[in-house]
Design a protein around this motif. Sequence first.
Motif, PDB file in Angstrom:
ATOM      1  N   THR A   1       0.410   5.825  -2.810  1.00 59.27           N
ATOM      2  CA  THR A   1      -0.606   4.616  -2.999  1.00 59.27           C
ATOM      3  C   THR A   1      -1.922   5.141  -2.702  1.00 59.27           C
ATOM      4  O   THR A   1      -3.052   4.913  -3.381  1.00 59.27           O
ATOM      5  CB  THR A   1      -0.085   3.486  -2.341  1.00 59.27           C
ATOM      6  OG1 THR A   1       1.140   2.976  -2.839  1.00 59.27           O
ATOM      7  CG2 THR A   1      -1.226   2.225  -2.404  1.00 59.27           C
TER       8      THR A   1
ATOM      9  N   SER B   1       6.908   3.391  -8.848  1.00 59.40           N
ATOM     10  CA  SER B   1       5.837   3.674  -9.162  1.00 59.40           C
ATOM     11  C   SER B   1       5.136   2.306  -9.783  1.00 59.40           C
ATOM     12  O   SER B   1       3.841   2.391  -9.651  1.00 59.40           O
ATOM     13  CB  SER B   1       6.038   4.558 -10.458  1.00 59.40           C
ATOM     14  OG  SER B   1       6.599   5.968 -10.270  1.00 59.40           O
TER      15      SER B   1
ATOM     16  N   VAL C   1       3.343   1.386  -6.514  1.00 60.14           N
ATOM     17  CA  VAL C   1       2.179   2.189  -6.510  1.00 60.14           C
ATOM     18  C   VAL C   1       0.804   1.692  -7.429  1.00 60.14           C
ATOM     19  O   VAL C   1      -0.152   1.370  -6.853  1.00 60.14           O
ATOM     20  CB  VAL C   1       2.252   3.638  -6.543  1.00 60.14           C
ATOM     21  CG1 VAL C   1       1.009   4.461  -6.785  1.00 60.14           C
ATOM     22  CG2 VAL C   1       3.208   3.997  -5.256  1.00 60.14           C
TER      23      VAL C   1
END
Length: 164
Positions: free
Chosen positions: A100, A130, A133
């Motif tokens: 992140t 994902s 993030v």
Amino acid sequence: MPELQRLRPDHAPALLTFEQENRTYFAASVPDRGDAYFTDFDALHAARLAEQAEGLCHFHLLVDTEGEVLGRFNLVDVTDGSAELGFRMAEKATKRGLATATVRHLCTLAATEYGLTTLHAATALDNTASRTVLTRAGFIPTGEEIWLSDRPGLRYVLDMTGGV
């Protein structure tokens, strides 16, 4: 502290090690690169550097203090102020917020260094890491469902015209 570095020729050995050591881990959430990727790695690395030199793509590695690659973060298909973001982290570097933080940093670079105003991304619906993030980095799901190989996915967008 890990550092985001623009892809260079001397990154090749560490990058190949990163891909080999994490191949099985990556294949659980993204399509496998296939054996040819590893067999032809040197030529592919040179091709990526050529694409980067032409401004078509911007490739980056997250590297620790010993030079080990912890992740790769790429902006590809650069055109008309936009690019597609792709990233992957080494299994041992996950769950620490590094992905992140690095995506956020890359978004800033995309706007300030590369003059990009919009980033796109896609991930499989079952790739929770994902998706998390991207959401934490400010990407918004477009609602457009897609297929990534044989898996359902979702597209995301980040409009950076108002700053990142």
